[in-house]
Design an enzyme around this catalytic site. Structure first.
Site, mmCIF file in Angstrom:
data_model
loop_
_atom_site.group_PDB
_atom_site.id
_atom_site.type_symbol
_atom_site.label_atom_id
_atom_site.label_comp_id
_atom_site.label_asym_id
_atom_site.label_seq_id
_atom_site.Cartn_x
_atom_site.Cartn_y
_atom_site.Cartn_z
ATOM 1 N N LYS A 259 -48.176 91.722 7.531
ATOM 2 C CA LYS A 259 -47.056 90.899 8.013
ATOM 3 C C LYS A 259 -46.165 91.852 9.016
ATOM 4 C CE LYS A 259 -47.403 88.104 4.110
ATOM 5 N NZ LYS A 259 -46.859 87.794 2.651
ATOM 6 N N GLN B 277 -42.880 89.557 -1.994
ATOM 7 C CA GLN B 277 -44.247 89.425 -2.215
ATOM 8 C C GLN B 277 -44.704 89.055 -3.540
ATOM 9 O OE1 GLN B 277 -46.672 89.728 0.418
ATOM 10 N NE2 GLN B 277 -48.091 89.208 -0.971
ATOM 11 N N ASP C 213 -41.521 81.493 3.350
ATOM 12 C CA ASP C 213 -42.630 81.072 2.952
ATOM 13 C C ASP C 213 -42.715 79.688 2.415
ATOM 14 O OD1 ASP C 213 -44.372 83.146 2.664
ATOM 15 O OD2 ASP C 213 -43.459 84.092 1.031
#
Ligand code: NDP
Length: 278
Positions: free
Chosen positions: A48, A92, A115
């Site tokens: 990322k 994460q 997200d």
């Protein structure tokens, strides 16, 4: 049969995003918070970071020890929630077992939740008024657009009902006017169902589970699965070698959905920056 080329499409979208960022008066910022030293998570987060660099997004990785408490993590998130320099925050997953994932995802401001996992964002998507959409289904919708897959009136089957892939995918297909069925591990006669699908999306985490006999001739087949065999080779949930013979369009693994997922995270960060008041 045509193979959907996620690599070329994500490179094309990243180039467009870079041009967009270059023309923006502010610098979009994405922070990734990583707790513990899970090796797969380390790789994802570094990927990322590289994508962010490519499109001109400022990024930061916050690495916290495995022993971090839930309260400490909530405080870190709060700090980035309040810092206007950061437009996107990702935590994460998976988190260490002593931390409640729901509490953490709830803490990220919905407008920074790139997200799309915050209940507000999930609810908005289901209400047909999305703000942030989970990146994997968002990337699949981009593939449909690029390859001119008309969803209207089509029969779509999504296998897998996770909050991050299956459910949002089903809703996006429905918003595209497909008639959608969601299947899962308790579904009876799965093969009968998948054989009815004009559009089949598989996200179950079962190595090469979907065979040619499970697929209607001419179907569009999207494989989200990422499964490593004992030699470390990556396979999808669909048996590509068999199914490519019956599908009209199919995504490979690797080189399909995974790359698009990462690109869409960048897109959402840029959108979040555009909406911000800075
Ligand atoms: P989850 O484990 O959260 O969910 C799996 C889903 O599949 C569940 O709904 C489960 O049913 C269902 N399922 C499992 N086995 C079967 C079966 N035999 N028949 C029918 N349904 C089944 O997985 P995720 O959604 O997070 O991920 C799915 C796969 O996609 C994984 O391989 C993951 O690595 C990959 N992935 C890839 C991404 C990418 O960018 N390419 C992004 C995210 C995930 P039930 O609910 O009944 O348990």
């Amino acid at each position: 049969m045509t193979i959907i080329d996620g690599k070329t499409l994500s490179a094309k979208i990243q180039a467009e995003l870079k041009r967009e960022v270059d023309g923006m008066p502010i610098h979009p910022g994405l922070v990734a918070i990583l707790v513990g030293d899970d090796s797969a998570s380390q790789i994802y987060v570094r990927g990322k970071e590289r994508d962010a660099e490519k499109v001109g997004i400022k990024s930061e990785i916050v690495r916290l020890p495995e022993t971090t408490t839930e309260q400490e993590l909530l405080e870190v998130i709060d700090k980035y929630n309040q810092d206007l320099v950061w437009h996107g925050i990702i935590v994460q997953l998976p988190l260490p077992k002593h931390i409640n994932e729901d509490h953490i995802l709830m803490k990220i401001l919905p407008e920074k939740d790139v997200d799309g996992f915050h209940p507000t964002n999930m609810g908005r998507l289901w209400a047909g008024n999305p703000l942030m959409i989970p990146s994997t289904p968002a990337g699949i919708m981009e593939m449909f657009k690029e390859y001119k897959v008309n969803l209207d009136g089509k029969r779509a089957v999504v296998v897998g009902r996770s909050n991050i892939v299956g459910k949002p995918m089903a809703q996006l297909l429905m918003m595209g006017n497909a008639t959608v069925t969601i299947a899962h591990s308790h579904t009876k006669n799965l093969s009968e169902l998948t054989r009815e699908a004009d559009i089949l999306v598989v996200a179950i985490g079962q190595d090469r589970f979907i065979k040619a006999t499970d697929v209607k001739s001419g179907a569009v087949v999207i494989d989200v699965g990422m499964n490593r065999d004992s030699a470390g080779k990556l396979h999808g949930d669909v048996d590509f070698d068999e199914v490519e013979k019956v599908a009209s369009l199919i995504t490979p693994v690797p080189g399909g959905v995974g790359l698009m997922t990462r690109t869409m995270l960048m897109k959402q960060t840029i959108e979040a920056a555009k909406r911000s008041k800075l």
